[in-house]
Design a protein around this motif. Structure first.
Motif, PDB file in Angstrom:
ATOM      1  N   SER A  60       0.865  -1.165   0.000  1.00 61.67           N
ATOM      2  CA  SER A  60       0.000   0.000   0.000  1.00 61.67           C
ATOM      3  C   SER A  60       0.915   1.233   0.000  1.00 61.67           C
ATOM      4  N   ALA A  61       0.360   2.382  -0.282  1.00 62.58           N
ATOM      5  CA  ALA A  61       1.180   3.594  -0.379  1.00 62.58           C
ATOM      6  C   ALA A  61       1.811   3.906   0.982  1.00 62.58           C
ATOM      7  N   PRO A  62       3.110   4.155   1.028  1.00 63.39           N
ATOM      8  CA  PRO A  62       3.765   4.458   2.310  1.00 63.39           C
ATOM      9  C   PRO A  62       3.395   5.848   2.813  1.00 63.39           C
ATOM     10  N   GLN A  63       3.513   6.024   4.120  1.00 66.84           N
ATOM     11  CA  GLN A  63       3.218   7.295   4.771  1.00 66.84           C
ATOM     12  C   GLN A  63       4.416   7.708   5.609  1.00 66.84           C
ATOM     13  N   ILE A  64       4.701   8.996   5.624  1.00 60.37           N
ATOM     14  CA  ILE A  64       5.784   9.524   6.460  1.00 60.37           C
ATOM     15  C   ILE A  64       5.203   9.876   7.826  1.00 60.37           C
ATOM     16  N   ASN A  65       5.815   9.366   8.878  1.00 60.05           N
ATOM     17  CA  ASN A  65       5.363   9.620  10.246  1.00 60.05           C
ATOM     18  C   ASN A  65       6.405  10.436  10.999  1.00 60.05           C
ATOM     19  N   VAL A  66       5.957  11.490  11.665  1.00 62.13           N
ATOM     20  CA  VAL A  66       6.832  12.329  12.490  1.00 62.13           C
ATOM     21  C   VAL A  66       6.316  12.239  13.922  1.00 62.13           C
ATOM     22  N   PRO A  67       7.077  11.637  14.833  1.00 63.21           N
ATOM     23  CA  PRO A  67       6.621  11.481  16.222  1.00 63.21           C
ATOM     24  C   PRO A  67       6.327  12.817  16.889  1.00 63.21           C
TER      25      PRO A  67
END
Length: 287
Positions: A170-177
């Motif tokens: 699936s399309a990746p997502q960028i996560n910023v804590p």
């Protein structure tokens, strides 16, 4: 390995392939029922008939000795192929409707002049097509391959390596804590064809992921143009009957790298050059 696009004068035409396959069915008396069904498909669903002809001719050109496997009365996968006279696997051929592809992607079904602009991938439609065919491939006791063809004018863009990777993860997502920390990539698995989130957590709080569509050992995305097919493949990490990619050594395959999880969505390509991950196969008429 043959991973660069073949010159357009090296292959037969798509029409040659279609006509020669029809002739092949017609001249073999034991394939009379298949011939009748194929002639019906030509009238009712021309794209499906072309897909059948293209996939059979390609398997034959790759010396995989395909034979008709589908029962005219009860159905089943289209072909049984043989690698090195020892390893058998089943192949189901299916096609994407070009008008649907045009509507979903925003790219015209035919090239009519200069143009440009944004477009959308068709990951959801590809996944739906695979889900619809999974039952047909189940319970066969042999490795299975689902070959999805498209003769849309921009199929080579919509069914390339990125399309294959997005089907895997699936399309990746960028996560910023929140509060700082190193960003990381994750996925919600919404369009992952081989993995399914259960909505449950294990004892450590990690989301539980289960394999999906285990009846499909491998997927081939085949962009079909006038003289050749351009192909990339996807390998199921936990198929009911695993498919060996070495049976199709000229096809680049994407697979998971390491143990797949929400925070480890790495993929890797095998049987391919680093700089060119799509294989071009000139059309060959059935003789």
């Amino acid at each position: 390995m043959r991973h660069s696009q073949a010159p357009h004068n090296t292959g037969d035409t798509l029409r040659d392939v279609h006509d020669s396959y029809r002739s092949y069915l017609g001249r073999n008396r034991d394939l009379a029922n298949h011939c009748t069904q194929f002639l019906k498909r030509e009238r009712s669903d021309p794209a499906a008939a072309r897909a059948e002809a293209v996939v059979f001719s390609w398997l034959r050109a790759e010396k995989l000795e395909p034979r008709l496997f589908e029962d005219a009365g009860t159905g089943g996968p289209d072909f049984c192929a043989t690698h090195a006279k020892l390893d058998h696997f089943l192949v189901e051929a299916t096609s994407l409707d070009s008008e649907m592809v045009a509507e979903r992607s925003g790219l015209a079904a035919e090239i009519t002049g200069a143009g440009g602009g944004s477009f959308a991938l068709i990951t959801e439609k590809l996944k739906a097509k695979i889900q619809g065919k999974a039952k047909q491939l189940s319970g066969q006791g042999m490795p299975t391959v689902l070959a999805i063809t498209s003769d849309h004018a921009f199929a080579s863009i919509l069914m390339d390596t990125l399309a294959a990777e997005y089907l895997m993860t699936s399309a990746p997502q960028i996560n910023v804590p929140i509060g700082g920390g190193r960003e990381y990539m994750s996925t919600d698995l919404k369009n992952s064809v081989f993995q399914r989130p259960t909505g449950l957590l294990d004892a450590t709080g990690t989301p539980i992921i289960k394999p999906a569509l285990r009846s499909v050992g491998a997927i081939l995305l085949m962009a079909v143009d006038h003289r050749e097919s351009r192909i990339v493949g996807l390998l199921h990490p936990d198929a009911a009957n695993p498919f060996n990619p070495k049976w199709l050594p000229m096809v680049p395959f994407v697979k998971f790298a390491g143990v797949f999880s929400h925070t480890n969505i790495d993929t890797e390509w095998i049987q391919t050059e680093e700089t060119h991950r799509v294989a071009g196969f000139p059309h060959r008429s059935v003789r």
